[in-house]
Scaffold this active site. Structure first.
Site, PDB file in Angstrom:
ATOM      1  N   SER A  63      12.974  -0.355 -10.611  1.00 48.86           N
ATOM      2  CA  SER A  63      11.749  -0.773  -9.908  1.00 48.86           C
ATOM      3  C   SER A  63      11.998  -1.580  -8.635  1.00 48.86           C
ATOM      4  O   SER A  63      11.055  -1.824  -7.881  1.00 48.86           O
ATOM      5  CB  SER A  63      10.877  -1.621 -10.831  1.00 48.86           C
ATOM      6  OG  SER A  63      10.270  -0.806 -11.790  1.00 48.86           O
ATOM      7  N   LYS A  66      10.843  -0.077  -5.528  1.00 44.73           N
ATOM      8  CA  LYS A  66       9.420  -0.092  -5.140  1.00 44.73           C
ATOM      9  C   LYS A  66       9.191  -0.949  -3.891  1.00 44.73           C
ATOM     10  O   LYS A  66       8.207  -0.759  -3.174  1.00 44.73           O
ATOM     11  CB  LYS A  66       8.571  -0.610  -6.309  1.00 44.73           C
ATOM     12  CG  LYS A  66       8.587   0.302  -7.548  1.00 44.73           C
ATOM     13  CD  LYS A  66       7.928  -0.381  -8.745  1.00 44.73           C
ATOM     14  CE  LYS A  66       7.936   0.476 -10.001  1.00 44.73           C
ATOM     15  NZ  LYS A  66       7.413  -0.247 -11.179  1.00 44.73           N
ATOM     16  N   TYR A 188       9.550   9.741  -7.337  1.00 50.85           N
ATOM     17  CA  TYR A 188       9.512   8.436  -8.012  1.00 50.85           C
ATOM     18  C   TYR A 188      10.741   8.250  -8.927  1.00 50.85           C
ATOM     19  O   TYR A 188      11.400   7.217  -8.901  1.00 50.85           O
ATOM     20  CB  TYR A 188       8.205   8.301  -8.801  1.00 50.85           C
ATOM     21  CG  TYR A 188       8.137   7.037  -9.628  1.00 50.85           C
ATOM     22  CD1 TYR A 188       7.913   5.798  -9.026  1.00 50.85           C
ATOM     23  CD2 TYR A 188       8.346   7.071 -11.005  1.00 50.85           C
ATOM     24  CE1 TYR A 188       7.886   4.638  -9.784  1.00 50.85           C
ATOM     25  CE2 TYR A 188       8.315   5.913 -11.763  1.00 50.85           C
ATOM     26  CZ  TYR A 188       8.087   4.698 -11.148  1.00 50.85           C
ATOM     27  OH  TYR A 188       8.063   3.550 -11.903  1.00 50.85           O
ATOM     28  N   TYR A 240       5.727  -8.602 -12.838  1.00 47.80           N
ATOM     29  CA  TYR A 240       4.672  -8.123 -13.756  1.00 47.80           C
ATOM     30  C   TYR A 240       4.032  -9.292 -14.508  1.00 47.80           C
ATOM     31  O   TYR A 240       3.645 -10.275 -13.887  1.00 47.80           O
ATOM     32  CB  TYR A 240       5.248  -7.067 -14.706  1.00 47.80           C
ATOM     33  CG  TYR A 240       6.126  -6.070 -13.997  1.00 47.80           C
ATOM     34  CD1 TYR A 240       5.558  -5.157 -13.105  1.00 47.80           C
ATOM     35  CD2 TYR A 240       7.498  -6.057 -14.140  1.00 47.80           C
ATOM     36  CE1 TYR A 240       6.345  -4.241 -12.418  1.00 47.80           C
ATOM     37  CE2 TYR A 240       8.295  -5.155 -13.448  1.00 47.80           C
ATOM     38  CZ  TYR A 240       7.707  -4.255 -12.594  1.00 47.80           C
ATOM     39  OH  TYR A 240       8.487  -3.373 -11.915  1.00 47.80           O
ATOM     40  N   VAL A 258      14.346  -2.470 -14.544  1.00 45.16           N
ATOM     41  CA  VAL A 258      14.818  -2.390 -15.935  1.00 45.16           C
ATOM     42  C   VAL A 258      16.305  -2.040 -16.055  1.00 45.16           C
ATOM     43  O   VAL A 258      16.838  -2.013 -17.161  1.00 45.16           O
ATOM     44  CB  VAL A 258      13.982  -1.419 -16.814  1.00 45.16           C
ATOM     45  CG1 VAL A 258      12.613  -1.972 -17.120  1.00 45.16           C
ATOM     46  CG2 VAL A 258      13.911  -0.034 -16.213  1.00 45.16           C
TER      47      VAL A 258
HETATM   48  O1  DON Z   1       9.084   4.013 -14.286  1.00 44.98           O
HETATM   49  C1  DON Z   1       9.747   3.307 -15.035  1.00 44.98           C
HETATM   50  O2  DON Z   1       9.320   2.910 -16.117  1.00 44.98           O
HETATM   51  C2  DON Z   1      11.147   2.909 -14.598  1.00 44.98           C
HETATM   52  N1  DON Z   1      11.736   3.956 -13.832  1.00 44.98           N
HETATM   53  C3  DON Z   1      11.117   1.650 -13.769  1.00 44.98           C
HETATM   54  C4  DON Z   1      10.511   0.465 -14.486  1.00 44.98           C
HETATM   55  C5  DON Z   1      11.048  -0.838 -14.066  1.00 44.98           C
HETATM   56  O3  DON Z   1      12.131  -0.962 -13.532  1.00 44.98           O
HETATM   57  C6  DON Z   1      10.241  -2.029 -14.449  1.00 44.98           C
HETATM   58  N2  DON Z   1      10.862  -3.266 -14.017  1.00 44.98           N
HETATM   59  N3  DON Z   1      11.291  -4.209 -14.603  1.00 44.98           N
END
Ligand code: DON
Length: 304
Positions: A63, A66, A188, A240, A258
């Site tokens: 993420s 982003k 994405y 978040y 993550v």
């Molecule tokens: O879309 C997702 O769930 C993962 N590719 C990215 C989520 C993420 O990194 C949330 N951050 N802590």
């Protein structure tokens, strides 16, 4: 300020305390990473790099990407973007669907998954080769060719992408999604599967510490006011439903992923990336947050 000494002290203290979490496994490929890795890279505005531990090892930025895609899209759409996505903390998990229905398909902010999908959809409307252009943009920000998309992580996300797919269809039902869903998801998942080291990631965030000017790309990436706004969004929404806690403990604009990475900026001073794969139950790296908390405690200056 002796950044070298500070980050070495932080590294030692975090390792001694050795708080543990859990490596993300909802994307199965991410669970194959070795959990003990830990690195810190701090880059000042002269381009000096201070690194400790596994700071040169590439990891899945997830993420954190982003922020890069938001920057690309903000440059094109400016404030028109905010009719499609809000700028409020969500207080909900990053992949929550519930809020999107209450709020009629307008995601709370560009960093929760729903909001990031809108940003990637907007990006696909304006960039002809979105995956290539995201890669080139981040390489430019870091001042070198460092971005690699991990194909196994990308296909693992696709295979287990029910939630993101549901979010995209949901957005489409509210007419807040303009492109082909599979094509946008591919972009994405590719951006999330980017691998970079702490040092390259910190360099790619440097422009946000420097009023929008990248010393590595040697150019103004976004206006000073847009850089300020992206920092405000990171401070309020970058973690978040743990954004308040991160602001309280660390007090810097930052973004987590993550994969266990966190990138953050101290405006007018430095950018920093910390990585340790084990996460807390909000999906943010336990050791990376602890390291940044210790670091900001040791500095003689602060954002506030
Ligand atoms: O879309 C997702 O769930 C993962 N590719 C990215 C989520 C993420 O990194 C949330 N951050 N802590």
């Amino acid at each position: 300020m002796d950044y070298k000494q500070i980050i070495e002290e932080v590294y030692q203290e975090v390792q001694e305390e050795n708080q543990r979490g859990k490596v993300a496994d909802y994307i199965p490929e991410l669970a194959t990473v070795s959990p003990d890795q830990f690195g810190i890279a701090l880059v000042d505005l002269k381009g000096n790099v201070y690194g400790v531990g596994d700071y040169q090892v590439p990891f899945s930025i997830q993420s954190i990407s982003k922020v890069h895609t938001l920057t690309m899209v903000f440059n094109v759409f400016n404030n028109k973007l905010w009719s499609r996505v809000n700028v409020e903390p969500s207080g909900d998990p990053f992949n929550s669907i519930a809020q999107l229905e209450y709020e009629k398909g307008i995601p709370r902010n560009p960093f929760i998954n729903a909001g990031a999908l809108v940003i990637t959809d907007a990006l696909c409307s304006k960039f002809e080769k979105p995956i290539q252009q995201i890669t080139e943009f981040i390489n430019e920000l870091a001042g070198e060719t460092c971005v690699k998309i991990n194909g196994d992580v990308k296909s693992s996300e696709f295979k287990h992408g029910e939630r993101n797919t549901a979010l995209a269809y949901f957005l489409k039902s509210y007419k807040n999604f303009n492109n082909n869903i599979d094509e946008v998801l591919e972009v994405y998942f590719s951006q999330c599967a980017i691998e970079m080291s702490c040092v390259d990631l910190a360099k790619s965030f440097s422009f946000l510490a420097n009023d929008g000017f990248s010393i590595f790309a040697k150019q103004q990436i976004i206006s000073e006011s847009s850089a300020r706004r992206i920092n405000a969004l990171m401070l309020t929404c970058g973690f978040y439903d743990e954004a308040g806690e991160f602001a309280y403990r660390v007090g810097l604009p930052g973004k987590s992923g993550v994969g266990g990475g966190v990138a953050a900026v101290m405006p007018h001073k430095f950018s920093i990336a910390v990585w340790s794969p084990e996460l807390n139950d909000k999906g943010n790296s336990v050791k990376a947050i602890k390291a940044l908390e210790l670091l900001t405690d040791k500095l003689s200056f602060s954002l506030f």
